[in-house]
Design an enzyme around this catalytic site. Structure first.
Site, short mmCIF file in Angstrom:
data_model
loop_
_atom_site.label_atom_id
_atom_site.label_comp_id
_atom_site.label_asym_id
_atom_site.label_seq_id
_atom_site.Cartn_x
_atom_site.Cartn_y
_atom_site.Cartn_z
N THR A 15 0.80 -1.23 0.00
CA THR A 15 0.00 0.00 0.00
C THR A 15 0.84 1.29 0.00
O THR A 15 0.58 2.20 -0.78
CB THR A 15 -0.95 -0.02 1.22
OG1 THR A 15 -1.90 -1.04 0.97
CG2 THR A 15 -1.65 1.29 1.42
N ASP B 26 -3.68 5.78 7.28
CA ASP B 26 -2.84 6.98 7.32
C ASP B 26 -2.05 7.15 6.02
O ASP B 26 -2.06 8.19 5.38
CB ASP B 26 -1.92 6.97 8.56
CG ASP B 26 -1.24 5.62 8.81
OD1 ASP B 26 -1.17 4.78 7.89
OD2 ASP B 26 -0.78 5.40 9.96
N ARG B 27 -1.36 6.08 5.59
CA ARG B 27 -0.52 6.19 4.39
C ARG B 27 -1.34 6.45 3.13
O ARG B 27 -0.86 7.07 2.18
CB ARG B 27 0.36 4.95 4.22
CG ARG B 27 -0.36 3.63 4.23
CD ARG B 27 0.63 2.47 4.36
NE ARG B 27 -0.02 1.17 4.41
CZ ARG B 27 -0.53 0.60 5.49
NH1 ARG B 27 -0.47 1.24 6.65
NH2 ARG B 27 -1.08 -0.58 5.44
N ASP C 44 -9.24 -3.60 0.83
CA ASP C 44 -8.01 -4.34 1.16
C ASP C 44 -8.15 -5.08 2.47
O ASP C 44 -7.79 -6.26 2.58
CB ASP C 44 -6.83 -3.36 1.25
CG ASP C 44 -5.54 -4.09 1.62
OD1 ASP C 44 -4.99 -4.78 0.76
OD2 ASP C 44 -5.09 -3.96 2.78
N HIS D 132 -8.06 -9.15 2.37
CA HIS D 132 -7.09 -10.04 3.03
C HIS D 132 -7.81 -11.21 3.69
O HIS D 132 -7.30 -12.32 3.70
CB HIS D 132 -6.30 -9.27 4.10
CG HIS D 132 -5.17 -8.49 3.55
ND1 HIS D 132 -3.97 -9.07 3.19
CD2 HIS D 132 -5.02 -7.17 3.30
CE1 HIS D 132 -3.15 -8.13 2.74
NE2 HIS D 132 -3.77 -6.98 2.79
N HIS E 153 -2.45 -1.84 -5.61
CA HIS E 153 -1.97 -3.19 -5.90
C HIS E 153 -3.21 -4.04 -6.07
O HIS E 153 -4.31 -3.60 -5.74
CB HIS E 153 -1.09 -3.76 -4.76
CG HIS E 153 -1.77 -3.70 -3.42
ND1 HIS E 153 -2.80 -4.56 -3.06
CD2 HIS E 153 -1.61 -2.86 -2.36
CE1 HIS E 153 -3.21 -4.25 -1.85
NE2 HIS E 153 -2.53 -3.21 -1.39
N HIS F 256 -0.61 -9.73 -0.77
CA HIS F 256 -0.06 -9.19 -2.02
C HIS F 256 1.36 -8.75 -1.74
O HIS F 256 1.82 -8.83 -0.60
CB HIS F 256 -0.93 -8.03 -2.50
CG HIS F 256 -1.22 -7.05 -1.40
ND1 HIS F 256 -0.37 -6.02 -1.06
CD2 HIS F 256 -2.23 -6.99 -0.49
CE1 HIS F 256 -0.87 -5.36 -0.03
NE2 HIS F 256 -2.00 -5.93 0.35
ZN LIG Z 1 -3.15 -5.23 1.89
#
Ligand SMILES: [Zn+2]
Length: 543
Positions: A75, A157-158, A299, A303, A347, A482
């Protein structure tokens, strides 16, 4: 001549001239869906409404061959690469986390202990883009036109911070301890009033109470008979991975965490984006504004459930509604034809490896705890000392005392040979090899993800279909992830829609770093400093 100049000058003094930017859209909205495979657009198309994904696909430019051009596909690196137009080797975001030798400890890609959290007491707020070594396209916009507003929003956050860049007016993300959107003193001294107002007017409790059930009649779903499979991770409070999902039975702190895997969290983020659009008057300034939205929930759920699950099918029908809602809001606030939207993913994801092997497809697991133990034993036997500091993201870091010694190359070659013998290994390269001409395209992708200061001394990648896991427990064979260089992780959707964007499908192969290169010509700004991408020229061909 002099007289002419004087007349011209006096005109400038006397007429009230208002600056308008040449031909640029009023607003650019960048949407990143965290973990979206290219084929979701087609698998789920028959059940999409007309106003969301379909509107972008059918009325805009649809780039069908865009792939990530580096490894690892995580990510942090994904968001940084989309917005800087370059790879981790240049922007420095080599993972979500890495061992940071200057600090002698592990860091997260947006950790910053020098800032103050705003809106929370928790460490969730101690974040900034200070590890990002390159300018983003959003930085370039702000550098050129400081009057432009750049806002980044995401649950992660990212996902908020890296797209919005270093010069953002604000980036906002989810606080796991309060369920509110928070920020840090990197951007301002205190949270803007509208952010606090949003928390008051949209209490998290009003989202937590909504159970997750199928949006449509179960007959509409391709995977309707596959709700209960052995490949799914059980989320808290569940005995089987089946609908309906509800949070109400859980303690409050677990509700706040598990909520991030519920599609209602996408709605929460869209509502917050609306508040930002209104309060910051985005699209109403003399120069282009830029809103970045990253939907993290696909995401977090992906997962657990994997790409071939009823849960993810429903997740995308619901996300389709969020995209439609967002486009309707943009039509209203900025006006049709005045904005540009692009949508991509940071991704994609590998099918659950256990599902692959059950169907006689190549894949499996690498159990790292055992492998690490073996490498440390090998070090003791061969060199009478354990020279390995740590292994993170398939990067092996030697202890500082064993770096840059005459023996270092022997240590690395010994581990390289051992790792090369593992049946799960595709390629293993030493730091020297990572700085030489690449031996093949996999080595080239590893090099594009390599930063000499932040990466390890030896990096390996696994064979197609393999995932690293810590230990071999029954739970380890459920869920997915991933990070690889293979197409299941690298091939993502790219859609452009809006002002001056032609309606077309484009099959030309492009790289993820080409998105920022394309935005350069939508915004008419200088290229971001380390950008290596090339513009997707089909967007600009006049018909
Ligand atoms: Zn992920």
């Amino acid at each position: 001549m002099k007289l002419k100049l004087l007349v011209l000058l006096s005109l400038c003094w006397t007429t009230q001239s208002v600056f308008t930017q040449k031909d640029a859209p009023k607003l650019v909205v960048g949407i990143v869906v965290d973990q979206m495979c290219y084929d979701y657009l087609y698998r789920f198309y028959p059940n999409f409404g007309n106003g969301g994904f379909k509107r972008l696909m059918d009325k805009g430019s649809h780039f069908r061959n865009v792939t990530y051009n580096y490894v690892p596909t995580f990510t942090g690196p994904g968001h940084a690469s989309i917005y800087t137009g370059t790879t981790p080797s240049n922007h420095g975001i080599i993972g979500n986390d890495w061992f940071h030798r200057p600090y002698n400890r592990g860091v997260n890609c947006v950790d910053d202990t020098s800032v103050t959290a705003l809106g929370t007491q928790s460490v969730d707020g101690l974040c900034s883009p200070h590890f990002l070594r390159a300018n983003t396209i959003t930085d370039q916009l702000k550098l050129t036109y400081p009057s432009s507003k750049v806002i980044g929003v995401s649950l992660k956050d990212r996902g908020a911070i890296l797209p919005a860049g270093h010069l953002a007016n604000g980036a906002y993300w989810y606080d796991y301890s309060s369920g509110k959107f928070i920020s840090s003193s990197f951007y301002f001294k205190s949270l803007p009033t509208w952010v606090n107002d949003f928390s008051t007017q949209h209490p998290i409790a009003s989202y937590l109470v909504k159970p997750w059930n199928l949006l449509k009649d179960s007959s509409c779903y391709y995977y309707s008979k596959m709700d209960d499979t052995p490949y799914e991770v059980l989320i808290a409070g569940k005995k089987k991975p089946i609908f309906p999902y509800a949070l109400s039975e859980l303690p409050f702190d677990q509700q706040l965490t598990n909520f991030t895997a519920f599609p209602e969290a996408n709605t929460y983020l869209t509502d917050f984006a609306f508040a930002a659009l209104t309060a910051e008057s985005l699209g109403k300034h003399a120069t282009t504004d830029f809103l970045t939205i990253s939907y993290s929930t696909p995401d977090i759920a992906g997962h657990a459930f994997g790409p071939f699950s009823l849960e993810m099918e429903d997740m995308y029908f619901r996300l389709d509604n969020e995209i439609a809602r967002l486009l309707t809001k943009l039509d209203k606030q900025v006006g049709k034809g005045n904005y540009v939207v692009f949508l991509t993913a940071d991704h994609a994801v590998v099918p659950v490896p256990e599902l692959l092997t059950d169907h006689q497809l190549p894949g499996g697991y690498l159990f790292l705890a055992d492998k690490e133990k073996g490498l440390r034993e090998l070090s003791m036997q061969t060199f009478q000392v354990d020279v390995i500091d740590r292994i993170e993201n398939a990067n092996i870091y030697l202890k500082k005392a064993f770096l840059n010694t005459p023996m270092t190359i022997n240590y690395l070659n010994t581990f390289k040979a051992a790792i090369g013998r593992w049946s799960e290994t595709k390629l293993v390269l030493t730091k020297e090899e990572l700085q030489q001409a690449p031996v093949n395209n996999w080595a080239e992708m590893m090099q594009a993800g390599y930063d000499p200061e932040r990466s390890g001394d030896l990096i390996f990648i696994l064979q197609p279909g393999f995932l690293p896991k810590s230990t071999d427990t029954p739970g380890a064979h459920k869920g997915t992830s991933h990070g690889s260089a293979f197409n299941y992780d690298t091939h993502v959707p790219v859609l452009f829609y809006g002002k001056d964007i032609p309606q077309q499908e484009v099959f030309t192969p492009y790289s993820i770093t080409d998105i920022a290169a394309t935005l350069v010509h939508i915004l008419d700004v200088q290229r971001p400093n380390a950008m290596v991408g090339k513009p997707m020229v089909e967007l600009f061909i006049k018909r």
